[in-house]
Design a protein around this motif. Structure first.
Motif, short mmCIF file in Angstrom:
data_model
loop_
_atom_site.label_atom_id
_atom_site.label_comp_id
_atom_site.label_asym_id
_atom_site.label_seq_id
_atom_site.Cartn_x
_atom_site.Cartn_y
_atom_site.Cartn_z
N GLN A 321 39.59 42.12 43.66
CA GLN A 321 40.68 41.14 43.21
C GLN A 321 40.84 39.90 43.63
N TRP A 322 40.95 38.86 43.00
CA TRP A 322 41.00 37.57 43.66
C TRP A 322 42.46 37.05 43.51
N SER A 323 43.25 36.97 44.50
CA SER A 323 44.65 36.72 44.59
C SER A 323 45.05 35.24 43.66
N ALA A 324 45.86 35.62 42.67
CA ALA A 324 46.26 34.29 42.25
C ALA A 324 47.50 33.56 43.03
N SER A 325 48.23 34.30 43.37
CA SER A 325 49.36 33.53 44.33
C SER A 325 48.78 33.26 45.83
N GLN A 326 47.88 33.73 46.46
CA GLN A 326 47.04 33.22 47.57
C GLN A 326 45.68 33.17 47.38
N PRO A 327 45.14 31.94 46.47
CA PRO A 327 43.86 31.98 46.27
C PRO A 327 42.89 31.83 47.21
N ASP A 328 43.14 31.77 48.47
CA ASP A 328 42.27 31.82 49.40
C ASP A 328 41.75 33.24 49.87
N TRP A 329 42.46 34.18 49.32
CA TRP A 329 42.12 35.46 49.87
C TRP A 329 41.48 36.28 48.52
N ILE A 330 40.60 37.18 48.92
CA ILE A 330 39.95 38.28 48.03
C ILE A 330 40.39 39.50 48.61
N ALA A 331 40.65 40.43 47.67
CA ALA A 331 40.53 41.95 48.26
C ALA A 331 39.52 42.63 47.76
N ILE A 332 38.93 43.57 48.48
CA ILE A 332 37.74 44.42 47.98
C ILE A 332 38.22 45.88 48.48
N ALA A 333 37.84 47.02 47.92
CA ALA A 333 38.03 48.37 47.95
C ALA A 333 36.84 48.80 48.06
N PHE A 334 36.63 49.52 49.23
CA PHE A 334 35.35 50.38 49.49
C PHE A 334 35.66 51.71 50.60
N SER A 335 35.15 53.05 49.98
CA SER A 335 35.48 54.14 50.74
C SER A 335 37.11 54.33 50.72
N ASN A 336 37.61 54.40 51.81
CA ASN A 336 39.00 54.81 51.81
C ASN A 336 39.40 53.57 52.26
N LYS A 337 39.14 52.08 52.36
CA LYS A 337 39.60 51.10 52.95
C LYS A 337 39.83 49.87 51.62
N MET A 338 40.75 49.05 52.07
CA MET A 338 41.32 47.83 51.18
C MET A 338 40.98 46.76 52.31
N GLN A 339 40.34 45.91 52.01
CA GLN A 339 40.02 44.56 52.81
C GLN A 339 40.33 43.37 52.26
N LEU A 340 41.19 42.46 52.97
CA LEU A 340 41.38 41.25 52.53
C LEU A 340 40.64 40.21 53.25
N LEU A 341 39.89 39.29 52.40
CA LEU A 341 38.82 38.40 53.08
C LEU A 341 39.40 36.98 52.70
N LYS A 342 39.47 36.28 53.69
CA LYS A 342 39.88 34.61 53.38
C LYS A 342 38.42 33.95 53.00
N VAL A 343 38.32 33.23 52.07
CA VAL A 343 37.44 32.57 51.42
C VAL A 343 37.25 31.17 51.75
#
Length: 343
Positions: A321-343
């Motif tokens: 998911q690419w955050s609409a309210s925080q466009p500098d951040w993308i969220a990814i999900a893998f295994s049992n983890k959700m990770q927010l990445l600054k782009v």
């Protein structure tokens, strides 16, 4: 976004990891900041357990401190793994209401009211004529121009448009010849869908008898799994094929021929998301554990397009998911983890 290795609860200036007790799949980022703290954004994640009882957890993310605040009172049981989660888009202002609306799909379309310290079920929307059986919902999309409208896609070949304020079906269309896997709104009354029949079709609610096929898989009956409509430039959409490393970029003005095919993933692509504030950037993620950000050129060269940046996760990425309210951040999900990445 640089290459990085995954560690439990990794926190750097450019990423933070939320670890769940369950495998994760569905994920949603709110389009508005939290009312209790305007710097915070709500995030919902859904478990993927092959059982009836699943969970949805809601927590908040503060991009300034790069921190996650869990809220156990905002976790709730969900029947079956949710195939999609989505917060109501484009709420007018943080003060316009005291709660958030969250929609989930699985056996039915369900609406939940997310309050400061509790989640209340609002409605279960079921269009099945027989009470014993319902065709599972593969996905849905919330209309951001007319937020009373949600469209769902189902394995029974239909798309159903709901008026969620009245709790009634506005229309139900037999959209494809096979299972419908995803649906996306373009305008208030225009949506598109993709299917196991290998086609992308556009529908206009003002003319329900007709649809326009704008793309078909090169190999007959290769399913199309996901669809993303570029909200910054509605001429463009993106789709992905089953078991393919390609992201297909379409221009609805020139059907049948893609304007670009992005082919740098080394395994199947699972998720795509357009940048919320740029018409030329898209992110993709897949079984190669890579999240790639692409900038689409005005003209693609003969050797294809290379990604602008890449990020390596700990295992296959199944959601993005690419955050609409925080466009500098993308969220990814893998295994049992959700990770927010600054782009």
């Amino acid at each position: 976004m640089e290459n990085s290795t995954q560690e439990s609860h990794l926190r750097s200036d450019n990423s933070i990891t939320y670890e769940s007790p369950y495998p994760l799949y569905a994920m949603a980022l709110s389009s508005m900041p939290s009312r209790s703290n305007l710097n915070h954004q709500r995030i919902a994640v859904g478990s993927f357990i092959e059982d009836y009882t699943n969970r949805v957890d809601i927590f908040s993310f503060d991009p300034e401190t790069v921190s996650i605040k869990t809220q156990p009172t905002l976790s709730f049981d969900h029947p079956y793994p949710p195939t999609k989660l989505m917060f109501q888009p484009n709420r007018k202002s943080p003060s316009s209401s005291s709660s958030d609306l969250l929609a989930t799909s699985g056996d039915y379309l369900r609406l939940w009211e997310v309050r400061e310290s509790s989640v209340e079920p609002l409605s279960v929307l079921n269009n099945s004529k027989t009470s014993e059986f319902c065709a599972p919902l593969t996905s849905f999309d919330w209309n951001d121009i007319e937020p009373k409208r949600i469209g769902t896609s189902s394995i029974d070949t239909t798309c159903t448009i709901w008026d969620i304020e009245k709790g009634v079906v506005e229309t139900q269309l037999i959209a494809h010849d096979k299972e419908v896997y995803d649906i996306a709104w373009g305008e208030a009354r225009v949506f598109a869908s993709v299917s196991a029949d290998g086609s992308v079709r556009i529908f206009d609610l003002r003319d329900k008898e007709h649809s326009t096929i704008i793309y078909e898989s090169p190999q007959p009956d290769t399913p199309l799994l996901r669809l993303a409509w570029n909200k910054q430039d509605l001429r463009y959409m993106a789709t992905i094929l089953m078991d393919s490393n390609k992201i297909v970029i379409l221009d609805i003005r020139s059907p049948t021929m893609p304007v670009a095919e992005l082919e740098r993933h080394r395994a199947s692509v699972n998720a795509i998301a357009w940048a919320p504030q740029s018409s030329r950037h898209i992110c993709s993620a897949g079984d190669d554990a890579q999240a790639l950000i692409w900038e689409l050129p005005t003209v693609a060269g003969p050797n294809g397009i290379d990604p602008l940046s890449m990020y390596s996760a700990g295992s296959e990425i199944n959601q993005l998911q690419w955050s609409a309210s925080q466009p500098d951040w993308i969220a990814i999900a893998f295994s049992n983890k959700m990770q927010l990445l600054k782009v």
